[in-house]
Design an enzyme around this catalytic site. Sequence first.
Site, PDB file in Angstrom:
ATOM      1  N   PRO A  90      -3.968  37.667  56.255  1.00 37.26           N
ATOM      2  CA  PRO A  90      -4.654  36.850  57.257  1.00 37.26           C
ATOM      3  C   PRO A  90      -5.506  35.794  56.565  1.00 37.26           C
ATOM      4  O   PRO A  90      -6.300  36.116  55.675  1.00 37.26           O
ATOM      5  CB  PRO A  90      -5.550  37.873  57.968  1.00 37.26           C
ATOM      6  CG  PRO A  90      -5.779  38.957  56.968  1.00 37.26           C
ATOM      7  CD  PRO A  90      -4.548  39.011  56.115  1.00 37.26           C
ATOM      8  N   GLY A  92      -7.914  32.381  57.493  1.00 44.03           N
ATOM      9  CA  GLY A  92      -8.538  31.625  58.574  1.00 44.03           C
ATOM     10  C   GLY A  92      -8.519  30.128  58.334  1.00 44.03           C
ATOM     11  O   GLY A  92      -8.205  29.654  57.242  1.00 44.03           O
ATOM     12  N   SER A 119      -5.165  35.985  61.617  1.00 46.47           N
ATOM     13  CA  SER A 119      -6.582  36.052  61.251  1.00 46.47           C
ATOM     14  C   SER A 119      -7.478  36.004  62.483  1.00 46.47           C
ATOM     15  O   SER A 119      -7.185  35.307  63.447  1.00 46.47           O
ATOM     16  CB  SER A 119      -6.937  34.868  60.341  1.00 46.47           C
ATOM     17  OG  SER A 119      -8.331  34.728  60.251  1.00 46.47           O
ATOM     18  N   TYR A 143     -12.402  41.085  62.522  1.00 52.75           N
ATOM     19  CA  TYR A 143     -13.765  41.201  61.984  1.00 52.75           C
ATOM     20  C   TYR A 143     -14.587  41.852  63.078  1.00 52.75           C
ATOM     21  O   TYR A 143     -14.528  41.417  64.235  1.00 52.75           O
ATOM     22  CB  TYR A 143     -14.355  39.828  61.650  1.00 52.75           C
ATOM     23  CG  TYR A 143     -13.830  39.215  60.377  1.00 52.75           C
ATOM     24  CD1 TYR A 143     -13.823  39.923  59.193  1.00 52.75           C
ATOM     25  CD2 TYR A 143     -13.363  37.901  60.358  1.00 52.75           C
ATOM     26  CE1 TYR A 143     -13.347  39.356  58.018  1.00 52.75           C
ATOM     27  CE2 TYR A 143     -12.892  37.318  59.194  1.00 52.75           C
ATOM     28  CZ  TYR A 143     -12.888  38.049  58.028  1.00 52.75           C
ATOM     29  OH  TYR A 143     -12.418  37.483  56.864  1.00 52.75           O
ATOM     30  N   THR A 169     -10.968  44.147  58.536  1.00 53.39           N
ATOM     31  CA  THR A 169     -11.450  43.662  57.244  1.00 53.39           C
ATOM     32  C   THR A 169     -12.915  44.023  57.065  1.00 53.39           C
ATOM     33  O   THR A 169     -13.758  43.691  57.903  1.00 53.39           O
ATOM     34  CB  THR A 169     -11.249  42.136  57.131  1.00 53.39           C
ATOM     35  OG1 THR A 169      -9.856  41.864  57.202  1.00 53.39           O
ATOM     36  CG2 THR A 169     -11.790  41.604  55.808  1.00 53.39           C
ATOM     37  N   LYS A 289      -9.016  46.943  55.431  1.00 51.12           N
ATOM     38  CA  LYS A 289      -8.759  45.953  54.368  1.00 51.12           C
ATOM     39  C   LYS A 289     -10.048  45.701  53.590  1.00 51.12           C
ATOM     40  O   LYS A 289     -11.104  45.488  54.183  1.00 51.12           O
ATOM     41  CB  LYS A 289      -8.262  44.650  54.978  1.00 51.12           C
ATOM     42  CG  LYS A 289      -8.052  43.515  53.993  1.00 51.12           C
ATOM     43  CD  LYS A 289      -7.314  42.353  54.652  1.00 51.12           C
ATOM     44  CE  LYS A 289      -7.040  41.200  53.707  1.00 51.12           C
ATOM     45  NZ  LYS A 289      -8.149  40.245  53.615  1.00 51.12           N
ATOM     46  N   HIS A 313     -10.479  40.210  48.800  1.00 50.66           N
ATOM     47  CA  HIS A 313     -10.552  38.965  49.576  1.00 50.66           C
ATOM     48  C   HIS A 313     -10.283  37.742  48.675  1.00 50.66           C
ATOM     49  O   HIS A 313     -10.855  36.672  48.839  1.00 50.66           O
ATOM     50  CB  HIS A 313     -11.945  38.844  50.218  1.00 50.66           C
ATOM     51  CG  HIS A 313     -11.945  38.172  51.567  1.00 50.66           C
ATOM     52  ND1 HIS A 313     -11.960  38.872  52.742  1.00 50.66           N
ATOM     53  CD2 HIS A 313     -11.964  36.873  51.923  1.00 50.66           C
ATOM     54  CE1 HIS A 313     -11.995  38.020  53.761  1.00 50.66           C
ATOM     55  NE2 HIS A 313     -11.987  36.794  53.290  1.00 50.66           N
ATOM     56  N   ARG A 316     -13.330  36.075  46.836  1.00 47.36           N
ATOM     57  CA  ARG A 316     -14.188  35.147  47.595  1.00 47.36           C
ATOM     58  C   ARG A 316     -15.489  35.787  48.057  1.00 47.36           C
ATOM     59  O   ARG A 316     -16.318  35.130  48.664  1.00 47.36           O
ATOM     60  CB  ARG A 316     -13.423  34.661  48.840  1.00 47.36           C
ATOM     61  CG  ARG A 316     -12.169  33.910  48.501  1.00 47.36           C
ATOM     62  CD  ARG A 316     -11.242  33.804  49.699  1.00 47.36           C
ATOM     63  NE  ARG A 316     -11.740  32.967  50.784  1.00 47.36           N
ATOM     64  CZ  ARG A 316     -11.723  31.651  50.803  1.00 47.36           C
ATOM     65  NH1 ARG A 316     -11.243  30.995  49.765  1.00 47.36           N
ATOM     66  NH2 ARG A 316     -12.170  30.975  51.844  1.00 47.36           N
ATOM     67  N   GLY A 346      -4.219  38.066  44.345  1.00 43.95           N
ATOM     68  CA  GLY A 346      -3.692  37.665  43.055  1.00 43.95           C
ATOM     69  C   GLY A 346      -2.177  37.641  42.968  1.00 43.95           C
ATOM     70  O   GLY A 346      -1.632  37.351  41.904  1.00 43.95           O
TER      71      GLY A 346
HETATM   72  C1  FNR Z   1      -8.919  34.486  53.283  1.00 46.47           C
HETATM   73  N1  FNR Z   1      -8.893  35.858  53.510  1.00 46.47           N
HETATM   74  C2  FNR Z   1      -9.139  36.347  54.776  1.00 46.47           C
HETATM   75  N2  FNR Z   1      -9.083  37.682  55.005  1.00 46.47           N
HETATM   76  C3  FNR Z   1      -9.279  38.176  56.246  1.00 46.47           C
HETATM   77  O1  FNR Z   1      -9.218  39.383  56.438  1.00 46.47           O
HETATM   78  N3  FNR Z   1      -9.536  37.323  57.280  1.00 46.47           N
HETATM   79  C4  FNR Z   1      -9.617  35.976  57.126  1.00 46.47           C
HETATM   80  O2  FNR Z   1      -9.828  35.228  58.076  1.00 46.47           O
HETATM   81  C5  FNR Z   1      -9.446  35.454  55.819  1.00 46.47           C
HETATM   82  N4  FNR Z   1      -9.547  34.117  55.578  1.00 46.47           N
HETATM   83  C6  FNR Z   1      -9.267  33.618  54.333  1.00 46.47           C
HETATM   84  C7  FNR Z   1      -9.297  32.242  54.124  1.00 46.47           C
HETATM   85  C8  FNR Z   1      -8.941  31.737  52.901  1.00 46.47           C
HETATM   86  C9  FNR Z   1      -8.943  30.258  52.693  1.00 46.47           C
HETATM   87  C10 FNR Z   1      -8.535  32.600  51.853  1.00 46.47           C
HETATM   88  C11 FNR Z   1      -8.084  32.062  50.513  1.00 46.47           C
HETATM   89  C12 FNR Z   1      -8.543  33.953  52.049  1.00 46.47           C
HETATM   90  C13 FNR Z   1      -8.494  36.789  52.446  1.00 46.47           C
HETATM   91  C14 FNR Z   1      -6.978  36.972  52.451  1.00 46.47           C
HETATM   92  O3  FNR Z   1      -6.568  37.757  53.535  1.00 46.47           O
HETATM   93  C15 FNR Z   1      -6.510  37.683  51.171  1.00 46.47           C
HETATM   94  O4  FNR Z   1      -7.221  38.870  51.004  1.00 46.47           O
HETATM   95  C16 FNR Z   1      -6.668  36.802  49.932  1.00 46.47           C
HETATM   96  O5  FNR Z   1      -6.222  35.492  50.200  1.00 46.47           O
HETATM   97  C17 FNR Z   1      -5.920  37.392  48.759  1.00 46.47           C
HETATM   98  O6  FNR Z   1      -6.179  36.662  47.594  1.00 46.47           O
HETATM   99  P1  FNR Z   1      -5.119  35.583  46.992  1.00 46.47           P
HETATM  100  O7  FNR Z   1      -3.911  36.337  46.594  1.00 46.47           O
HETATM  101  O8  FNR Z   1      -4.866  34.594  48.084  1.00 46.47           O
HETATM  102  O9  FNR Z   1      -5.849  34.966  45.852  1.00 46.47           O
END
Ligand code: FNR
Length: 416
Positions: A90, A92, A119, A143, A169, A289, A313, A316, A346
Amino acid sequence: REIYVAGVGGLSPVVPVAQAELEKAAQVGMSPEAWAYIAGGAGRESTMDANLAAFEKWRIVPRVLRDVEKRDLTVELFGRRLPAPLLLSPIGVLDMVHREADLAVGRAAASLDVPFIFSNQASFPMEQVAAAMGDAPRWFQLYWSRSNDLVASFVKRAEACGCDAIVLTLDTTMLGWRPRDLDLGSLPFIQGQGIAQYTSDPVFRKELKEHAPGSARSAPEIKPPLNLQTIATALEQKANFPGGLLKNLSSGEPRAAVQRFLTTYSRPSLQWDDLKFLRAHTKLPVLLKGVLHPDDARKAVELGLDGLIVSNHGGRQIDGAIASLDALPAVVEAVHGRIPVLFDSGVRGGADVFKALALGATAVCLGRPYVYGLALAGQRGVEEVIANVLAEFDLTLGLAGCTSVRGIGRESLLKI
Ligand code: FNR
């Protein structure tokens, strides 16, 4: 190759295959704010980097002469057979990179039958994305709001949209410290981006009317502590507000909607006991998650949760947190096969998928790479990125001497 051609209809490729090139090309077309938001991580980004570095610590040790001509990539998850052990994480605020945002991703995922996890911070209401996907698989990521009524409403909508599972999450009860966004004075939510699930929700709209009737509220004073609300308030002066996605609200309401969202979107006081509420409000499988500690994993199994997603995440949230892949083996061991353990953070290619599965993941979720495909070429770009990952995974599987996902084991890896 087969998957690639089947996936994109044999047309010539529109996105670079090499990950580094994909990122570079995507950045060129993005606003600095979008790039910062998508590519950025928490603090000095040490965890974001560690997520990738963790894959380098494991090497695949191929076996030969094992007849790998026919390979089966399918897996079964919650009673549904999937074409491969891959889902879309997911993510956003996708309208930051493409006008069609979640709609384009949903169509791409549907064309390959790869589940898309909607998301909670999507740019389009889940109903619209679901409608664009036919009966292809989709899940919903939640969320936990301060309002239980809103939580129940989201879950009910997800069920009505044909979602196969709810992903709760847990690592983002507060937004992480993200210097790239802070330096640009950019927080998409205050421009009304990424709150479409809320503004399209009957409970949210009712609460909006009660708590912020009609007229725009003036921005409250900026005072510590620094949290999403105060940062938003501080950044609001710079924002070109209100954003176009709030057009469906009557005039005066957009600002109130954003304020209401900021005060209601998450509940940092959430505890294990609260999960009963979710259980009582849905029959769908519930996955947690953001679980990284084996004790949390054990507790989740004891409490009857249906699955986990090992994730930080994408680096982040906590700078300095354990790399997601480094956390995977202990969680897998703690769970001991009782529920599926998914993985993200990753994954950049098919060999990464293979390594995560060899360390015990049931399936993996792809994150940032599909956003880069979206930025470059909308639906088609996402399809290509997914197809490339799947094709590389299929080749890696066979070249490593395996013929099925179940056949991938720890003995295929060596730690260096
Ligand atoms: C996310 N991720 C995320 N996770 C979630 O549960 N709800 C969300 O709305 C979001 N939004 C979101 C925005 C952006 C721009 C990023 C990059 C990530 C986390 C996402 O689900 C996931 O865990 C990560 O993107 C995994 O890391 P990599 O492989 O993208 O580096």
